[in-house]
Design a protein around this motif. Sequence first.
Motif, PDB file in Angstrom:
ATOM      1  N   ALA A  22      32.095  75.651  13.853  1.00 19.64           N
ATOM      2  CA  ALA A  22      31.079  74.901  13.424  1.00 19.64           C
ATOM      3  C   ALA A  22      29.795  75.044  14.351  1.00 19.64           C
ATOM      4  O   ALA A  22      28.712  75.158  13.996  1.00 19.64           O
ATOM      5  N   GLU A  23      30.192  74.834  15.700  1.00 21.03           N
ATOM      6  CA  GLU A  23      29.018  74.773  16.910  1.00 21.03           C
ATOM      7  C   GLU A  23      28.467  76.451  16.924  1.00 21.03           C
ATOM      8  O   GLU A  23      27.269  76.600  17.023  1.00 21.03           O
ATOM      9  N   GLY A  24      29.218  77.392  16.537  1.00 26.85           N
ATOM     10  CA  GLY A  24      29.087  78.737  16.570  1.00 26.85           C
ATOM     11  C   GLY A  24      27.946  79.231  15.566  1.00 26.85           C
ATOM     12  O   GLY A  24      26.892  79.885  15.677  1.00 26.85           O
ATOM     13  N   THR A  25      28.332  78.541  14.440  1.00 24.41           N
ATOM     14  CA  THR A  25      27.271  78.933  13.182  1.00 24.41           C
ATOM     15  C   THR A  25      25.848  78.359  13.616  1.00 24.41           C
ATOM     16  O   THR A  25      24.926  78.674  12.811  1.00 24.41           O
ATOM     17  N   SER A  26      25.857  77.423  14.653  1.00 23.91           N
ATOM     18  CA  SER A  26      24.505  76.776  14.963  1.00 23.91           C
ATOM     19  C   SER A  26      23.664  77.302  15.745  1.00 23.91           C
ATOM     20  O   SER A  26      22.463  77.329  15.851  1.00 23.91           O
ATOM     21  N   ARG A  27      24.177  78.571  16.409  1.00 21.26           N
ATOM     22  CA  ARG A  27      23.600  79.352  17.319  1.00 21.26           C
ATOM     23  C   ARG A  27      22.718  80.643  16.586  1.00 21.26           C
ATOM     24  O   ARG A  27      23.162  80.951  15.686  1.00 21.26           O
ATOM     25  N   PHE A  28      21.594  80.761  17.266  1.00 23.20           N
ATOM     26  CA  PHE A  28      20.661  81.829  17.011  1.00 23.20           C
ATOM     27  C   PHE A  28      20.925  83.162  17.365  1.00 23.20           C
ATOM     28  O   PHE A  28      20.977  83.992  16.270  1.00 23.20           O
ATOM     29  N   SER A  29      21.549  83.423  18.590  1.00 25.90           N
ATOM     30  CA  SER A  29      21.880  84.844  18.903  1.00 25.90           C
ATOM     31  C   SER A  29      23.358  85.086  18.365  1.00 25.90           C
ATOM     32  O   SER A  29      24.307  84.191  18.569  1.00 25.90           O
ATOM     33  N   LYS A  30      23.412  86.355  18.282  1.00 18.95           N
ATOM     34  CA  LYS A  30      24.783  86.803  18.027  1.00 18.95           C
ATOM     35  C   LYS A  30      25.714  86.741  19.184  1.00 18.95           C
ATOM     36  O   LYS A  30      27.204  86.430  18.937  1.00 18.95           O
ATOM     37  N   ALA A  31      25.378  86.836  20.221  1.00 22.84           N
ATOM     38  CA  ALA A  31      26.053  86.700  21.567  1.00 22.84           C
ATOM     39  C   ALA A  31      26.705  85.466  21.690  1.00 22.84           C
ATOM     40  O   ALA A  31      27.850  85.056  21.770  1.00 22.84           O
ATOM     41  N   ASP A  32      25.626  84.342  21.353  1.00 21.19           N
ATOM     42  CA  ASP A  32      26.224  82.927  21.348  1.00 21.19           C
ATOM     43  C   ASP A  32      27.242  82.668  20.427  1.00 21.19           C
ATOM     44  O   ASP A  32      28.225  81.854  20.703  1.00 21.19           O
ATOM     45  N   ARG A  33      26.991  82.963  19.118  1.00 21.92           N
ATOM     46  CA  ARG A  33      27.877  82.833  17.968  1.00 21.92           C
ATOM     47  C   ARG A  33      29.268  83.304  18.350  1.00 21.92           C
ATOM     48  O   ARG A  33      30.367  82.651  18.182  1.00 21.92           O
ATOM     49  N   ARG A  34      29.309  84.532  18.892  1.00 16.14           N
ATOM     50  CA  ARG A  34      30.243  85.269  19.264  1.00 16.14           C
ATOM     51  C   ARG A  34      31.218  84.684  20.116  1.00 16.14           C
ATOM     52  O   ARG A  34      32.349  84.352  20.158  1.00 16.14           O
ATOM     53  N   ASN A  35      30.513  83.914  21.235  1.00 17.67           N
ATOM     54  CA  ASN A  35      31.429  83.298  22.356  1.00 17.67           C
ATOM     55  C   ASN A  35      31.930  82.190  21.670  1.00 17.67           C
ATOM     56  O   ASN A  35      32.898  81.909  22.177  1.00 17.67           O
ATOM     57  N   PHE A  36      31.380  81.277  20.882  1.00 16.12           N
ATOM     58  CA  PHE A  36      32.009  80.337  20.247  1.00 16.12           C
ATOM     59  C   PHE A  36      33.100  80.680  19.264  1.00 16.12           C
ATOM     60  O   PHE A  36      34.238  79.961  19.311  1.00 16.12           O
ATOM     61  N   PHE A  37      33.145  81.789  18.622  1.00 18.84           N
ATOM     62  CA  PHE A  37      34.251  82.209  17.983  1.00 18.84           C
ATOM     63  C   PHE A  37      35.534  82.605  18.625  1.00 18.84           C
ATOM     64  O   PHE A  37      36.634  82.589  18.540  1.00 18.84           O
ATOM     65  N   VAL A  38      35.160  83.373  19.881  1.00 17.43           N
ATOM     66  CA  VAL A  38      36.120  83.641  21.113  1.00 17.43           C
ATOM     67  C   VAL A  38      36.587  82.423  21.522  1.00 17.43           C
ATOM     68  O   VAL A  38      38.179  82.217  21.502  1.00 17.43           O
ATOM     69  N   ILE A  39      36.114  81.361  21.702  1.00 14.54           N
ATOM     70  CA  ILE A  39      36.702  80.174  22.240  1.00 14.54           C
ATOM     71  C   ILE A  39      37.628  79.494  21.204  1.00 14.54           C
ATOM     72  O   ILE A  39      38.797  79.093  21.402  1.00 14.54           O
ATOM     73  N   SER A  40      37.207  79.581  19.917  1.00  5.32           N
ATOM     74  CA  SER A  40      38.063  79.130  18.834  1.00  5.32           C
ATOM     75  C   SER A  40      39.365  79.938  18.672  1.00  5.32           C
ATOM     76  O   SER A  40      40.296  79.336  18.411  1.00  5.32           O
ATOM     77  N   ARG A  41      39.121  81.145  18.807  1.00 12.66           N
ATOM     78  CA  ARG A  41      40.252  82.066  18.724  1.00 12.66           C
ATOM     79  C   ARG A  41      41.324  81.695  19.880  1.00 12.66           C
ATOM     80  O   ARG A  41      42.458  81.552  19.748  1.00 12.66           O
ATOM     81  N   GLY A  42      40.671  81.386  21.051  1.00  7.72           N
ATOM     82  CA  GLY A  42      41.644  80.980  22.329  1.00  7.72           C
ATOM     83  C   GLY A  42      42.231  79.903  21.950  1.00  7.72           C
ATOM     84  O   GLY A  42      43.258  79.582  22.365  1.00  7.72           O
ATOM     85  N   SER A  43      41.688  78.965  21.343  1.00  5.68           N
ATOM     86  CA  SER A  43      42.297  77.509  21.143  1.00  5.68           C
ATOM     87  C   SER A  43      43.405  77.515  20.187  1.00  5.68           C
ATOM     88  O   SER A  43      44.498  77.053  20.174  1.00  5.68           O
ATOM     89  N   THR A  44      43.292  78.818  19.000  1.00  2.49           N
ATOM     90  CA  THR A  44      44.212  78.950  18.222  1.00  2.49           C
ATOM     91  C   THR A  44      45.612  79.429  18.928  1.00  2.49           C
ATOM     92  O   THR A  44      46.663  79.019  18.715  1.00  2.49           O
ATOM     93  N   PHE A  45      45.259  80.526  19.967  1.00  7.11           N
ATOM     94  CA  PHE A  45      46.316  80.751  20.656  1.00  7.11           C
ATOM     95  C   PHE A  45      47.193  79.810  21.499  1.00  7.11           C
ATOM     96  O   PHE A  45      48.187  79.843  21.802  1.00  7.11           O
ATOM     97  N   GLU A  46      46.305  78.704  21.969  1.00  8.64           N
ATOM     98  CA  GLU A  46      46.908  77.740  22.771  1.00  8.64           C
ATOM     99  C   GLU A  46      47.667  76.931  22.068  1.00  8.64           C
ATOM    100  O   GLU A  46      48.545  76.477  22.313  1.00  8.64           O
ATOM    101  N   CYS A  47      47.330  76.503  20.716  1.00  3.80           N
ATOM    102  CA  CYS A  47      48.032  75.946  19.978  1.00  3.80           C
ATOM    103  C   CYS A  47      49.339  76.563  19.489  1.00  3.80           C
ATOM    104  O   CYS A  47      50.402  75.914  19.433  1.00  3.80           O
ATOM    105  N   VAL A  48      49.757  77.971  19.148  1.00  2.00           N
ATOM    106  CA  VAL A  48      50.624  78.700  19.021  1.00  2.00           C
ATOM    107  C   VAL A  48      51.542  78.693  20.392  1.00  2.00           C
ATOM    108  O   VAL A  48      52.856  78.438  20.074  1.00  2.00           O
ATOM    109  N   ALA A  49      51.198  78.585  21.459  1.00  2.00           N
ATOM    110  CA  ALA A  49      51.840  78.491  22.666  1.00  2.00           C
ATOM    111  C   ALA A  49      52.385  77.026  22.773  1.00  2.00           C
ATOM    112  O   ALA A  49      53.750  77.093  23.208  1.00  2.00           O
ATOM    113  N   ILE A  50      51.779  76.097  22.486  1.00  2.00           N
ATOM    114  CA  ILE A  50      52.374  74.684  22.492  1.00  2.00           C
ATOM    115  C   ILE A  50      53.551  74.423  21.475  1.00  2.00           C
ATOM    116  O   ILE A  50      54.435  74.089  21.760  1.00  2.00           O
ATOM    117  N   LEU A  51      53.219  75.176  20.125  1.00  2.00           N
ATOM    118  CA  LEU A  51      53.956  75.101  19.179  1.00  2.00           C
ATOM    119  C   LEU A  51      55.489  75.842  19.556  1.00  2.00           C
ATOM    120  O   LEU A  51      56.430  75.233  19.174  1.00  2.00           O
TER     121      LEU A  51
END
Length: 121
Positions: free
Chosen positions: A50-79
């Motif tokens: 959600a936050e990534g879609t609010s960003r104007f630059s592609k680099a900023d959007r990308r950064n939030f999507f990278v963080i989101s993907r990292g959180s996905t990996f974190e969930c898998v490790a915990i599971l």
Amino acid sequence: MFDFEKLEVYKKAKSFNKGIYAYLTSTKNLDGVTRDQLRRASFSIMLNIAEGTSRFSKADRRNFFVISRGSTFECVAILDFLQDENLLEQEKYRQFYRDAEELSKMLFAMIRNLETAGKTN
């Protein structure tokens, strides 16, 4: 309607988060740290999309999507840990794993598209 609400990846992240939340509220045998970390990581996936879609630059959007993907990996490790400790049923683990894998692939495609788009400008 906000832009992120239209994204299929956001809808899937929201569904994943709801599944994790339902699991956590129905399970009493998890310690508070593990419970909190899994809850925060699953919530982080959808919030960063959600936050990534609010960003104007592609680099900023990308950064939030990278963080989101990292959180996905974190969930898998915990599971994975919870399954090893017999705190999560095999079938429930498999479903969460499949959903997380799909989210990861979708986020990876979004990240890759932003990288490619950034290089052509």
